[in-house]
Design a protein around this motif. Structure first.
Motif: not given
Ligand code: MG
Ligand code: AHM
Length: 330
Positions: A118, A115, A278, A94
């Motif tokens: 997050d 990710d 995600e 990400e």
């Molecule tokens: Mg995220």
């Protein structure tokens, strides 16, 4: 597991590997790297208020050194560790605009999407955050990696999981035969099995959604949320719980039962959350724990991705609650 015995994540993975001899060591090595990265990020998160990592990426501190946000540091940590052991041909993150090709690993079997941190806006207020990962096997072992290798639907994941940096740090994962969670014992720096074979309750009492966006939600979502808030003697109401940190909201609902929604809005018709980094890993985990994940019309893991940073609306959680939502969103 024997009563009072300790099973570390490494032991657990090695036992699983012995049960499935066709599984070679590379997946285990990726897990070893993820664990090490998690411990390094855990160390940084625990010191976040004390050392110079809170500022925005691009700032310089009083010594003239560049300050780095923890999500940038986390990205670098995981990429460096995974690249060193050479078991991933590439990494999708990400935090990186393009595919990161791992040097010297052209023949490696796995593709990892992540990710790295997050919910990082929660760091500054000392709320739980996490790292998410999802692992695919490349489809073209003897030729150059294609976009078909990179953009696989979630139903092709071979493993997925997250690390939650909460009141305790936990490593939660699936390889397609249930979900197990390991809590970091700080004194020995080992993840130890604490929640074997997690099953999400079929019904829950919690709904999690950012109601600040309510006015922009489609009617069907509004109607469902109104229903969640209905009070009355004959009907059990749901409680609202929303931290705004996906892993924290997901983890609570996984253990207690509940539903998490990130709906489409007028300004973001595909919602906010990313399919590859995600939604797919969370969907794999929730299904393995007996729950469900949908984008409102189809199963999250059946969406064919068309781009790296693709977003999707997501409704995920206890089976009966997701089914109930779907009756509002026909
Ligand atoms: Mg995220
Ligand atoms: P991030 O990947 O930029 O950290 O954003 C994802 C986060 C999730 O953790 C969380 O569920 C969501 O954004 C919250 O969004 P909002 O503030 O719009 O409710």
């Amino acid at each position: 597991m024997k009563k009072n015995s300790i099973t570390t994540l490494n032991q657990f993975i090695s036992d699983q590997q012995n049960m499935f001899p066709f599984v070679q060591g590379s997946l285990s090595r990726i897990f070893r790297d993820l664990q090490l990265g998690a411990k390094m990020i855990n160390r940084d998160v625990r010191q976040a208020g004390l050392i110079d990592i809170l500022g925005d990426f691009g700032n310089t501190n009083v010594q003239g050194e560049e300050q780095k946000k923890l999500d940038v540091i986390s990205n670098e940590v995981f990429i460096k560790l995974l690249e060193m052991s050479g078991d991933c041909v590439c990494i999708l993150s990400e935090e990186s605009e393009d595919v990161h090709w791992c040097e010297g690993a052209e023949n490696a079997k796995y593709i990892l999407a992540m990710d790295p941190l997050d919910g990082s806006s929660n760091i500054d207020v000392n709320a739980s955050i996490g790292s998410i990962f999802s692992i695919y096997k490349r489809r073209s072992p003897n030729q150059a990696v294609t976009m078909e290798d990179i953009l696989q639907p979630g139903n092709c994941q071979v493993a997925a999981g997250y690390i939650i940096y909460g009141t305790a740090t936990m490593f939660v994962y699936t390889t397609g035969s249930g979900v197990n969670a390991f809590t970091l014992d700080d004194s020995i720096q080992e993840f130890c099995l604490s929640h074997p074979d997690i099953q999400i309750p079929k019904n829950g009492k919690i709904f999690s959604v950012n109601e600040g966006n309510y006015a922009d939600f489609p009617e069907s979502y509004k109607n469902y949320i109104d229903y969640c808030k209905t009070t009355g003697e004959s009907k059990k109401t749901y409680s609202a719980r929303y931290i705004g940190s996906l892993i924290a909201d997901f983890h609570r609902n996984l253990l207690k039962g509940g539903i998490y929604l990130y709906p489409p809005t007028l300004s973001a018709p595909n919602g906010k959350l990313r399919l590859l980094y995600e939604c797919n890993p969370m969907a794999f985990l929730i299904e393995q724990a007996g729950g469900k994940a949908t984008n409102g019309s189809i199963r999250i893991m059946d969406i064919q991705p068309t781009e790296l940073h693709q977003r999707t609306p997501v409704v995920i959680g206890s089976e009966n609650m997701v089914d109930e939502f779907l009756t509002y969103n026909k």
